[in-house]
Write a protein that holds these residues in place. Structure first.
Motif, PDB file in Angstrom:
ATOM      1  N   ALA A  19       0.824  -1.215   0.000  1.00 48.41           N
ATOM      2  CA  ALA A  19       0.000   0.000   0.000  1.00 48.41           C
ATOM      3  C   ALA A  19       0.857   1.263   0.000  1.00 48.41           C
ATOM      4  O   ALA A  19       0.436   2.313  -0.479  1.00 48.41           O
ATOM      5  CB  ALA A  19      -0.935   0.000   1.203  1.00 48.41           C
ATOM      6  N   PRO A  22       2.467   2.764  -4.081  1.00 46.29           N
ATOM      7  CA  PRO A  22       1.964   3.771  -5.046  1.00 46.29           C
ATOM      8  C   PRO A  22       2.237   5.212  -4.652  1.00 46.29           C
ATOM      9  O   PRO A  22       2.698   5.994  -5.500  1.00 46.29           O
ATOM     10  CB  PRO A  22       0.464   3.469  -5.126  1.00 46.29           C
ATOM     11  N   PRO A  23       2.006   5.621  -3.383  1.00 48.68           N
ATOM     12  CA  PRO A  23       2.308   7.027  -3.062  1.00 48.68           C
ATOM     13  C   PRO A  23       3.777   7.367  -3.289  1.00 48.68           C
ATOM     14  O   PRO A  23       4.100   8.443  -3.800  1.00 48.68           O
ATOM     15  CB  PRO A  23       1.955   7.132  -1.571  1.00 48.68           C
ATOM     16  N   THR A  26       4.770   7.867  -6.930  1.00 44.96           N
ATOM     17  CA  THR A  26       4.395   9.139  -7.555  1.00 44.96           C
ATOM     18  C   THR A  26       5.450  10.215  -7.310  1.00 44.96           C
ATOM     19  O   THR A  26       5.485  11.228  -7.996  1.00 44.96           O
ATOM     20  CB  THR A  26       3.056   9.668  -7.023  1.00 44.96           C
ATOM     21  N   PRO A  29      10.156   9.656 -10.667  1.00 46.91           N
ATOM     22  CA  PRO A  29      10.322  10.614 -11.733  1.00 46.91           C
ATOM     23  C   PRO A  29       9.493  11.913 -11.615  1.00 46.91           C
ATOM     24  O   PRO A  29       8.551  11.964 -10.834  1.00 46.91           O
ATOM     25  CB  PRO A  29       9.925   9.873 -12.978  1.00 46.91           C
ATOM     26  N   SER A  31       6.869  14.883 -12.194  1.00 50.81           N
ATOM     27  CA  SER A  31       5.414  14.706 -12.273  1.00 50.81           C
ATOM     28  C   SER A  31       4.921  14.617 -13.717  1.00 50.81           C
ATOM     29  O   SER A  31       3.883  14.026 -13.989  1.00 50.81           O
ATOM     30  CB  SER A  31       4.705  15.839 -11.544  1.00 50.81           C
ATOM     31  N   GLY A  33       6.360  12.912 -15.840  1.00 57.68           N
ATOM     32  CA  GLY A  33       6.669  11.576 -16.314  1.00 57.68           C
ATOM     33  C   GLY A  33       7.991  11.490 -17.038  1.00 57.68           C
ATOM     34  O   GLY A  33       8.449  10.420 -17.397  1.00 57.68           O
ATOM     35  N   VAL A  34       8.628  12.636 -17.235  1.00 59.09           N
ATOM     36  CA  VAL A  34       9.914  12.642 -17.934  1.00 59.09           C
ATOM     37  C   VAL A  34      11.012  12.248 -16.950  1.00 59.09           C
ATOM     38  O   VAL A  34      10.912  12.520 -15.757  1.00 59.09           O
ATOM     39  CB  VAL A  34      10.197  14.047 -18.522  1.00 59.09           C
ATOM     40  N   ALA A  35      12.051  11.593 -17.460  1.00 55.17           N
ATOM     41  CA  ALA A  35      13.170  11.224 -16.603  1.00 55.17           C
ATOM     42  C   ALA A  35      13.701  12.455 -15.895  1.00 55.17           C
ATOM     43  O   ALA A  35      13.773  13.534 -16.491  1.00 55.17           O
ATOM     44  CB  ALA A  35      14.270  10.595 -17.448  1.00 55.17           C
TER      45      ALA A  35
ATOM     46  N   GLY B 147      -3.318   1.497  -2.326  1.00 57.32           N
ATOM     47  CA  GLY B 147      -2.445   2.652  -2.564  1.00 57.32           C
ATOM     48  C   GLY B 147      -2.827   3.392  -3.828  1.00 57.32           C
ATOM     49  O   GLY B 147      -2.818   4.630  -3.874  1.00 57.32           O
ATOM     50  N   PHE B 148      -3.178   2.637  -4.878  1.00 58.32           N
ATOM     51  CA  PHE B 148      -3.597   3.244  -6.153  1.00 58.32           C
ATOM     52  C   PHE B 148      -4.851   4.094  -5.939  1.00 58.32           C
ATOM     53  O   PHE B 148      -4.950   5.226  -6.438  1.00 58.32           O
ATOM     54  CB  PHE B 148      -3.878   2.120  -7.171  1.00 58.32           C
ATOM     55  N   VAL B 151      -3.969   7.298  -4.023  1.00 58.08           N
ATOM     56  CA  VAL B 151      -3.343   8.308  -4.899  1.00 58.08           C
ATOM     57  C   VAL B 151      -4.401   8.940  -5.800  1.00 58.08           C
ATOM     58  O   VAL B 151      -4.402  10.168  -6.010  1.00 58.08           O
ATOM     59  CB  VAL B 151      -2.204   7.657  -5.739  1.00 58.08           C
ATOM     60  N   ILE B 162       0.719  15.913  -6.588  1.00 61.21           N
ATOM     61  CA  ILE B 162       1.683  14.835  -6.831  1.00 61.21           C
ATOM     62  C   ILE B 162       1.475  14.324  -8.253  1.00 61.21           C
ATOM     63  O   ILE B 162       0.431  14.541  -8.852  1.00 61.21           O
ATOM     64  CB  ILE B 162       1.542  13.674  -5.817  1.00 61.21           C
ATOM     65  N   GLY B 163       2.486  13.622  -8.735  1.00 56.81           N
ATOM     66  CA  GLY B 163       2.404  13.108 -10.102  1.00 56.81           C
ATOM     67  C   GLY B 163       1.373  11.996 -10.212  1.00 56.81           C
ATOM     68  O   GLY B 163       1.043  11.347  -9.230  1.00 56.81           O
ATOM     69  N   SER B 164       0.877  11.793 -11.415  1.00 55.71           N
ATOM     70  CA  SER B 164      -0.132  10.753 -11.627  1.00 55.71           C
ATOM     71  C   SER B 164       0.531   9.380 -11.703  1.00 55.71           C
ATOM     72  O   SER B 164       1.552   9.200 -12.361  1.00 55.71           O
ATOM     73  CB  SER B 164      -0.873  11.017 -12.934  1.00 55.71           C
ATOM     74  N   LEU B 165      -0.089   8.447 -11.014  1.00 57.05           N
ATOM     75  CA  LEU B 165       0.399   7.063 -11.065  1.00 57.05           C
ATOM     76  C   LEU B 165      -0.168   6.353 -12.283  1.00 57.05           C
ATOM     77  O   LEU B 165       0.377   5.363 -12.759  1.00 57.05           O
ATOM     78  CB  LEU B 165      -0.071   6.356  -9.789  1.00 57.05           C
ATOM     79  N   LYS B 168       2.045   7.331 -15.571  1.00 56.18           N
ATOM     80  CA  LYS B 168       3.501   7.266 -15.424  1.00 56.18           C
ATOM     81  C   LYS B 168       4.019   5.842 -15.516  1.00 56.18           C
ATOM     82  O   LYS B 168       5.089   5.589 -16.046  1.00 56.18           O
ATOM     83  CB  LYS B 168       3.890   7.886 -14.076  1.00 56.18           C
ATOM     84  N   TYR B 169       3.241   4.901 -14.967  1.00 54.65           N
ATOM     85  CA  TYR B 169       3.676   3.503 -14.967  1.00 54.65           C
ATOM     86  C   TYR B 169       2.641   2.664 -15.730  1.00 54.65           C
ATOM     87  O   TYR B 169       2.027   1.774 -15.171  1.00 54.65           O
ATOM     88  CB  TYR B 169       3.829   2.992 -13.538  1.00 54.65           C
ATOM     89  N   HIS B 193      10.401   7.250 -21.028  1.00 60.45           N
ATOM     90  CA  HIS B 193      10.928   8.040 -19.919  1.00 60.45           C
ATOM     91  C   HIS B 193      11.229   7.085 -18.774  1.00 60.45           C
ATOM     92  O   HIS B 193      11.056   5.862 -18.912  1.00 60.45           O
ATOM     93  CB  HIS B 193       9.922   9.117 -19.504  1.00 60.45           C
ATOM     94  N   THR B 194      11.652   7.642 -17.643  1.00 64.48           N
ATOM     95  CA  THR B 194      12.058   6.795 -16.519  1.00 64.48           C
ATOM     96  C   THR B 194      10.939   5.853 -16.091  1.00 64.48           C
ATOM     97  O   THR B 194      11.164   4.666 -15.856  1.00 64.48           O
ATOM     98  CB  THR B 194      12.471   7.679 -15.324  1.00 64.48           C
ATOM     99  N   GLY B 195       9.717   6.409 -15.969  1.00 65.31           N
ATOM    100  CA  GLY B 195       8.582   5.578 -15.538  1.00 65.31           C
ATOM    101  C   GLY B 195       8.350   4.409 -16.476  1.00 65.31           C
ATOM    102  O   GLY B 195       8.087   3.285 -16.034  1.00 65.31           O
ATOM    103  N   PHE B 221       0.391  -5.141  -9.838  1.00 66.04           N
ATOM    104  CA  PHE B 221       0.337  -3.727 -10.233  1.00 66.04           C
ATOM    105  C   PHE B 221      -0.855  -3.358 -11.110  1.00 66.04           C
ATOM    106  O   PHE B 221      -0.915  -2.236 -11.583  1.00 66.04           O
ATOM    107  CB  PHE B 221       1.630  -3.330 -10.956  1.00 66.04           C
TER     108      PHE B 221
END
Lengths: 79, 299
Positions: A19, A22-23, A26, A29, A31, A33-35, B147-148, B151, B162-165, B168-169, B193-195, B221
């Motif tokens: 759990a 996932p947080p 996020t 990388p 936000s 999504g770029v490296a 967790g998903f 988020v 925060i970034g989107s899960l 990104k993955y 990208h990294t994700g 996942f």
């Protein structure tokens, strides 16, 4: 035979760890999504936990452990 | 008399050709799933475009598995309700209630590719991870799902930046860009990208090659897989279709455990409905027909 209570506790522990994933995922990388690109590794550092986990899982196999023991013994003899 | 193999539960490498023959309809269905969803084929997307007069390039994104779920928990489900992706997700979760998560086991191209990689790479089972206790697998699967959802709530209700899960993955995106790149559309690779590198790594290498059955990504996942299995578990309580185990026929050979790609079969041999994707590999692997896909009835 693992008692049901221990099994459930293990399941709950697994639940708690998963759990948290996932947080945290996020936060790595950027936000968009770029490296991240903040250093010459360009995000390669993010692979370290996964590689470490893979090595951990792989090295827990009895056969691999035996090979590692033989290598250690060989090195000890040489030195 | 106990089956000779009952002395020790085998972790054998299933003879590949025999497995292929036994489950040919499922593997053909998985190939069909790839052709239906993934560009440059994307036959289903093309069909939808013809039907509704859509002009967007049909790819696997037409049927995004993840955004409608993030929107559902983030308070924006109405915005995706009328979209093709929304319809797919509602359809998959609803069908899982009645028939089990057959989409995961029979159609999903992302799961199919990692399972295929796992079967094609000639790595011995002794080097692959298989959690023996479904309680642990279940804990990991629904832990990630929780967790998903958390988020999605944080992002949906703007509780924090925060970034989107979700994107990104995204395994389907990685699959789509790989398929597009390999079939001549090099521009698709600009997505990387990294994700996506981490996703590729955990999907095909860790979850595919180094996990028995090659369904690691699906198990740990995939939010749609987790939600479909929850729907299936509720459906099972209402007597809907499921894979049932007949202990009276079991000889204890453990072929069912070895063949199950989602590690749903534990020491009691009863398929765990929160993990089972109704692939029915156990029904074809069991030499004594202990498993049956049927409606209702006692276990």
């Amino acid at each position: 035979m693992i008692p049901a209570l221990v099994r459930e506790k293990t399941g709950m522990l697994a639940f708690g760890i998963a759990a948290l994933f996932p947080p945290f995922a996020t936060l790595i990388p950027a936000s968009c999504g770029v490296a991240c690109g903040g250093c010459p590794l360009t995000g390669g550092c993010l692979a370290i936990p996964a590689v470490a986990a893979g090595i951990g899982v792989f090295s827990s196999r009895p056969r691999i452990r035996a090979i590692a023991t033989r290598i250690r013994e060989g090195i000890a003899k040489l030195s | 008399m106990a089956h000779p193999m009952a002395q020790k539960e085998r972790a054998t490498d299933m003879p590949a050709l025999a497995t292929l023959k036994r489950n040919k309809w499922r593997y053909l269905s998985l190939v069909a799933g790839f052709l239906l969803f993934v560009a440059p084929f994307a036959l289903l997307g093309r069909g939808v475009n013809l039907l509704i007069g859509g002009i967007a390039d049909p790819t696997i994104h037409t049927f995004c598995y993840r955004m409608p779920l993030a929107a559902l928990f983030g308070g924006g489900f109405l915005t995706v309700l009328g979209t093709v992706a929304g319809v797919l997700v509602i359809g998959v979760v609803s069908a899982s209630f009645f028939l089990g998560p057959a989409f995961c086991g029979w159609l999903c191209p992302a799961g199919a590719v990692s399972e295929a990689v796992s079967r094609v790479v000639p790595l011995s089972e002794r080097y692959r991870l298989r959690l023996k206790d479904p309680a642990v697998t279940r804990g990991l699967r629904y832990g990630f799902f929780t967790g998903f959802v958390a988020v999605a709530v944080v992002i949906g209700y703007k509780l924090a930046t925060i970034g989107s899960l979700t994107c990104k993955y995204c395994t389907p995106s990685v699959l789509q860009t790989l398929a597009s790149g390999l079939t001549g559309d090099i521009t698709a690779l600009s997505y990387w990208h990294t994700g996506s590198i981490l996703t590729l790594f955990s999907w095909l290498l860790v979850g595919g090659v180094f996990m028995s059955g090659g369904r690691g990504m699906c198990l740990f996942f995939c939010p749609l897989g987790a939600l479909s299995s929850l729907s299936h578990t509720i459906g099972k309580k209402f007597g809907m279709y499921r894979v049932a185990f007949n202990a009276g026929k079991c000889a204890g050979c453990a072929e069912c455990k070895v063949s199950c790609p989602t590690w749903a079969i534990g020491s009691d041999r009863i398929p765990d409905s929160t993990l089972c994707n109704t692939c029915r590999e156990c029904t074809t692997a069991c030499p004594r027909g202990s498993y049956e896909y049927r409606r209702g009835g006692p276990e």
